[in-house]
Design an enzyme around this catalytic site. Sequence first.
Site, short mmCIF file in Angstrom:
data_model
loop_
_atom_site.label_atom_id
_atom_site.label_comp_id
_atom_site.label_asym_id
_atom_site.label_seq_id
_atom_site.Cartn_x
_atom_site.Cartn_y
_atom_site.Cartn_z
N ARG A 16 0.91 -38.67 -118.72
CA ARG A 16 0.59 -39.50 -117.54
C ARG A 16 -0.82 -39.18 -117.00
O ARG A 16 -1.56 -40.08 -116.62
CB ARG A 16 1.65 -39.24 -116.46
CG ARG A 16 1.57 -40.13 -115.24
CD ARG A 16 2.03 -41.55 -115.48
NE ARG A 16 0.95 -42.43 -115.80
CZ ARG A 16 1.00 -43.40 -116.70
NH1 ARG A 16 2.10 -43.63 -117.37
NH2 ARG A 16 -0.05 -44.15 -116.92
N LYS B 54 -19.19 -45.88 -102.71
CA LYS B 54 -17.82 -46.32 -102.41
C LYS B 54 -16.88 -45.97 -103.57
O LYS B 54 -16.31 -46.84 -104.23
CB LYS B 54 -17.80 -47.82 -102.11
CG LYS B 54 -18.60 -48.16 -100.87
CD LYS B 54 -18.62 -49.64 -100.56
CE LYS B 54 -19.44 -49.88 -99.28
NZ LYS B 54 -19.59 -51.31 -98.96
N LYS C 18 -30.56 -46.26 -93.24
CA LYS C 18 -29.66 -47.40 -93.05
C LYS C 18 -29.69 -47.89 -91.61
O LYS C 18 -30.31 -47.28 -90.73
CB LYS C 18 -28.24 -46.99 -93.44
CG LYS C 18 -28.14 -46.40 -94.85
CD LYS C 18 -26.70 -46.20 -95.27
CE LYS C 18 -26.02 -47.53 -95.56
NZ LYS C 18 -24.69 -47.31 -96.18
N GLU D 8 -33.05 -49.73 -95.83
CA GLU D 8 -32.14 -50.88 -95.80
C GLU D 8 -32.67 -51.91 -94.80
O GLU D 8 -33.01 -51.56 -93.67
CB GLU D 8 -30.76 -50.35 -95.35
CG GLU D 8 -29.65 -51.36 -95.41
CD GLU D 8 -28.33 -50.75 -94.91
OE1 GLU D 8 -27.76 -49.88 -95.60
OE2 GLU D 8 -27.90 -51.13 -93.81
N ASP E 50 -29.80 -56.03 -97.46
CA ASP E 50 -28.39 -55.79 -97.22
C ASP E 50 -27.69 -57.01 -96.64
O ASP E 50 -28.02 -57.47 -95.54
CB ASP E 50 -28.24 -54.61 -96.26
CG ASP E 50 -26.79 -54.18 -96.15
OD1 ASP E 50 -26.12 -54.09 -97.19
OD2 ASP E 50 -26.32 -53.95 -95.02
#
Lengths: 283, 283, 283, 283, 283, 283
Positions: free
Chosen positions: A99, A134, A166, A196, A217
Amino acid sequence: MLDLALIRPLIQSALKEDIGRGDITSQAIIFPSSCGKAEIVAEEKGILAGVELAKEVFRLISSEKVEFSYSLKDRDILVKGEPILIIKSEALNILKGERTALNFLSRLSGIATLTKKYVDLTHPFKVKILDTRKTTPNLRLLEKHAVKIGGGFNHRFALDDGILIKDNHIKACGGVKEAVARVRRSLSPFKKIEVEAARLSQVEEALAAKADIIMLDNMSMEEIKEAVKLIRESNEGTLIEVSGGVNLASVVEIARTKVDLISVGQLTHSARSLKMSLNLMES
Amino acid sequence: MLDLALIRPLIQSALKEDIGRGDITSQAIIFPSSCGKAEIVAEEKGILAGVELAKEVFRLISSEKVEFSYSLKDRDILVKGEPILIIKSEALNILKGERTALNFLSRLSGIATLTKKYVDLTHPFKVKILDTRKTTPNLRLLEKHAVKIGGGFNHRFALDDGILIKDNHIKACGGVKEAVARVRRSLSPFKKIEVEAARLSQVEEALAAKADIIMLDNMSMEEIKEAVKLIRESNEGTLIEVSGGVNLASVVEIARTKVDLISVGQLTHSARSLKMSLNLMES
Amino acid sequence: MLDLALIRPLIQSALKEDIGRGDITSQAIIFPSSCGKAEIVAEEKGILAGVELAKEVFRLISSEKVEFSYSLKDRDILVKGEPILIIKSEALNILKGERTALNFLSRLSGIATLTKKYVDLTHPFKVKILDTRKTTPNLRLLEKHAVKIGGGFNHRFALDDGILIKDNHIKACGGVKEAVARVRRSLSPFKKIEVEAARLSQVEEALAAKADIIMLDNMSMEEIKEAVKLIRESNEGTLIEVSGGVNLASVVEIARTKVDLISVGQLTHSARSLKMSLNLMES
Amino acid sequence: MLDLALIRPLIQSALKEDIGRGDITSQAIIFPSSCGKAEIVAEEKGILAGVELAKEVFRLISSEKVEFSYSLKDRDILVKGEPILIIKSEALNILKGERTALNFLSRLSGIATLTKKYVDLTHPFKVKILDTRKTTPNLRLLEKHAVKIGGGFNHRFALDDGILIKDNHIKACGGVKEAVARVRRSLSPFKKIEVEAARLSQVEEALAAKADIIMLDNMSMEEIKEAVKLIRESNEGTLIEVSGGVNLASVVEIARTKVDLISVGQLTHSARSLKMSLNLMES
Amino acid sequence: MLDLALIRPLIQSALKEDIGRGDITSQAIIFPSSCGKAEIVAEEKGILAGVELAKEVFRLISSEKVEFSYSLKDRDILVKGEPILIIKSEALNILKGERTALNFLSRLSGIATLTKKYVDLTHPFKVKILDTRKTTPNLRLLEKHAVKIGGGFNHRFALDDGILIKDNHIKACGGVKEAVARVRRSLSPFKKIEVEAARLSQVEEALAAKADIIMLDNMSMEEIKEAVKLIRESNEGTLIEVSGGVNLASVVEIARTKVDLISVGQLTHSARSLKMSLNLMES
Amino acid sequence: MLDLALIRPLIQSALKEDIGRGDITSQAIIFPSSCGKAEIVAEEKGILAGVELAKEVFRLISSEKVEFSYSLKDRDILVKGEPILIIKSEALNILKGERTALNFLSRLSGIATLTKKYVDLTHPFKVKILDTRKTTPNLRLLEKHAVKIGGGFNHRFALDDGILIKDNHIKACGGVKEAVARVRRSLSPFKKIEVEAARLSQVEEALAAKADIIMLDNMSMEEIKEAVKLIRESNEGTLIEVSGGVNLASVVEIARTKVDLISVGQLTHSARSLKMSLNLMES
């Protein structure tokens, strides 16, 4: 390309997670010393990733030498019904590792397969498909490996791996200009600066601040085109990245704008696992 | 319901993975002591799972007290654009924890949301939706939690957590009867016995061996119906599970056969992450 | 600037190393509950680095709240005989933490103090003093922090933190050109490329391959000057680093050549620890 | 003499620290399977320490058998330009292990070399050169090994490894007599008692309390001589240690006083690393 | 006296061992937030040891503050039916910690109680009761603590904690004299030398070699008496230890021979656990 | 039957605990490379358990191949004076592993031997002897293995391993009926439900709630008989367990009542270790 020494602890804890206090079914049924032979078979088509991980699963669980009499390698094409790996080891240990090996293989091959779709679609254009941060917690090294197997490139591995200014940073310090200035003060000469930009005015600020890379973005196609024009006219060397909600339907149109980089969160946060199975064979 | 003490090491290594040797962007831009307030916002609808994990991310990364002035709880409904959690802490630490918190939340909420779809579809029938061991390596505890949040039930956590005699076991020892006999010899009185059956003859063998649960594996609808009839006539108490390639299109028809349990690998191996974002607010 | 969450395990194992199976002297002499107050005092002049580490030592070892009624901060000047930190805690735990706290503080302050000497000497020139990877095993994060406290800049943290094509790489693949070509094939857009050059012909190859940074390795002053001239004439943007056996006697002459970066192994592999002591005070 | 099982985790984390998420330069340039041969060469003279550690670095990083076709051993003399160790392994893994192996070797050989200087200088006298607990956090086992390689002896490994009643203990309980009394109450029969004395009155107290060892701490030469006289007249068996700011300039004069032990913090807190390098060879 | 920082990992893994993937019974029955109060009660008489461990169990498992409104302390006498500790915390966490806390407490109190019997029996004689290294793997620190609580003294904690030349060492190098000589060559001045003697001729050899301690191993009463006479006549300062199969029936007769030390393996390898229970109270 | 991969970390930390910073006696006396041969001998009769652990101790401590030229296996009978295991390895490593290997072997064999007594006494009756969770912290896997070797069966491994509704649960929620109802709501289909009953009224409630197993806790013989009668008349399938203060004197009378299961805490919390020794042999 994967450094097994770095990921062995990950495999070991995955094995421990799946075995728990012992495989009570197999231990009751199968003699400890009996040999076994098994094949892992693809149940659908795709691109293989993670085969070295699967091998390591069986090595780590066995006290004796494990033999792989047949093995595809990462980047090979999976054909439904065709074998990926043939394992010779103690039967008991093959079942204990089954597994865990399949979970790694299916997930990573799923990522490589999805990445390959993006790469193939954008092949006519000189654009690189990038992953994002992510990723599944604690599996980033593996998932970013799978993206490369699928033909993609890696964005930052972690918050130390490049400057990316960002939205929240800009908000916190009052503007792109100030943010870049602060960053330059203590910056290692090895690092590039990416900014960004959510709208054209920010693109201009980023250009003024001499960002190495500008990330567009969540812009509309119109905005992207305008931004690309603006940047190319201003500085040939600046790299342009498009990011935010990119999918298989939109990626070609984006690539056509001649941006350098397209980052796709879906590659790692929502790829579908590939179907595979492990079958004991006559040994 | 999640035992934070058990999963704290997991969160810590995820933070370490994402931060690496330091958040070089935020550290250069934001003053260490400046306070911050941020909200995590749902970018699409769904079911929330993992909010205690997200909170723990921010607690673990902060030296000071973290405050959550608003918080949904697991099982709450997510509405696009609505806040999930409001965090008050050092701005720097909020940004350092952002990605890790979102990665946990999006993934687990994705699983809960998908599970809920299966549960709602089969609601008219007295059937339980189960997960499988096809989980992300090292995240099983979390993913099985998310399945329960979505209204599903947990199958075995690990190979020690119940007897499941599968195809490979039967092959290895010559038959269902012998396999069950071997298992009973040393079995803890706390354990039930499940037998996987790929065809009707194996269902009969499992019934003869007095299995507590019979899993109908990859059977056609016709076979399932026949198997159910066979089992119900033979022993009212035996639980029936259907497994193998179940999807949203097929689950209702399966549920209609009045089996007790349907296990769905997709819940954990291929759920799509939900979109969420974190935004610094005026504090 | 140091991320305590990242280095806490390091402090914990250092404490365990120094305490072993218990501080048998202090435990026999001092009552567990008696309070204590102690000061850490500089025994020579220098630059302070690592004070947050020292505080964390006492926090980690104490079950009760520890108070620091006085504290210098990193980058402050140390004056012989003057206090650095005043600790209020259980007397027993202060003594248990004493050696570990001092060992961290003395070593890091030694590095910061030495770095400051290099930075002050080269202050008139626009050059950055860099550290190397010649650090104490497992203490790199701390030692690179101390270098920044002393006014230096950080070179690569690890082998993943920038491309540096060295002598052995060039030897292994046949030349600078081929090495750079291979690197570019899969390179993340975030990474810069540095090439080590031991002689002028390699500088030329590195320029031809458009390296972002060229390291002049173990060159004589004459060679350095020639190399600088060559590079500046060819490409204004290329950064120049000098490396290899740099010391306090040679650094000014090197700086005068207007290179951008000078890396100094001695900063971390051979800095002398600063003298400090801890004294219990009347509480 | 070093127990590899005890220090393997230390080497593994050092390797992880230096490799990070992968050696991106070498991986791009060198084929995974290509064999390599390399020599580690001394760049200055000294005493070798830690060669078993260096070998273990390469063993731990390699999946295949590593061969050492030539090797000096600990305590051997290093000659500038002469080889220390010849490694045959995968070229990629040699380069990955290079920096970690050299960092261990250079540091430990530096300690052994410095210790040897003290030992040689005091050779005519029957005195033992001791280390202290002023070691690098988490490397004490290794550094104390290097001291022995250089001909020194080990003082306490940790706070559990012998009673040492210091200034702060005496201050905390009111006097040497009371401190020794408290210690004797629960003392294991295996432990000796050492008392630190900063002035002659404390020497007398220590003698009265029948300390096994008396440490003369930071005393002037005059005081040392008087203390030695006092102790020898009172009790032949008591060991005398001198400690505090001992250096190469002062050690001989101290040794001449016929004390038994001289402890030197510099051995471990401020030894200079030896220069060494690793070169790929034609294989 | 126990250093909680050192043993916390032990408690944490014990909790993990007992809780596994969650307390499925209590979680289903008890509301997460409901408060609880419980008492740990002695079910038989004895000496308490390990109460700080038990408290730490409940602290580690609780996210909220735990309160102990009543608590005996180590060395207190246990009376059947009387409370040892009253805990206020979340009811759920009290139940999760119950078994782990009791397992530590019962075992350690069992050791302290047995030790106290030996100490009381030999009280009239000036002999110390010692433990051995025959402890439960990984619990030595705790078990040696319990021996001290019972009034005993600690023999070596580990193989680094004193020289003990045993039968096998003597066999391996040819004799006591040679063994002691080899040991003295590199011995730290902090260490004493003990020699194990199985017959009188070895006692004589140990005396000749000036051993600090002589262990009479598995000797008859006659031999012990003769050995004591021999040693006392030869050197007043040498400590005499008796070891091997000592039990409650033989210890007084041994003590009467005026040996200094008697070591008893049974204290840690075969002490019976004390009975205790935990009961939820009306809160 | 023991999964070495799961318990290796346990052995490694036990070795580290016993060796500490090095076996200073053996290292001074025995040449690192000299070969050795040793036998582990039983000093009393009993049942062997844990021999694979002992072997692994010597494997883990040796860098070279270890050979076992003779070995009993778990479940074999121990005869006083007869060998259990013959080890060929480096003499130094045999001595380093001696105490750890013996501590594991003696303890586990003690448990197996005691279990065997219970099993033999109750052999005429169809009852299973069970262990409990009253095990040594962190050694449960090993101790439960030893119980099986002695012929016993394993009760729950941890709180996740079956539902057991105890006194405190019933008290907390108001009654057996309510407790069972709450448990059934989210119960995995793999789990059985056991209810603890301290008096007959609770037996009735447990029967009404259709518990799979009823545990008669601390009941008198009279109560046990009545409870058995009650249960057998009500439901043939319900398993009956007796628990609480069972000892060798009472177990036969309990077995005679025809209960299915008897659990004995003493097996793991108070078994006496068996005597064994290790002797170097002429090699």
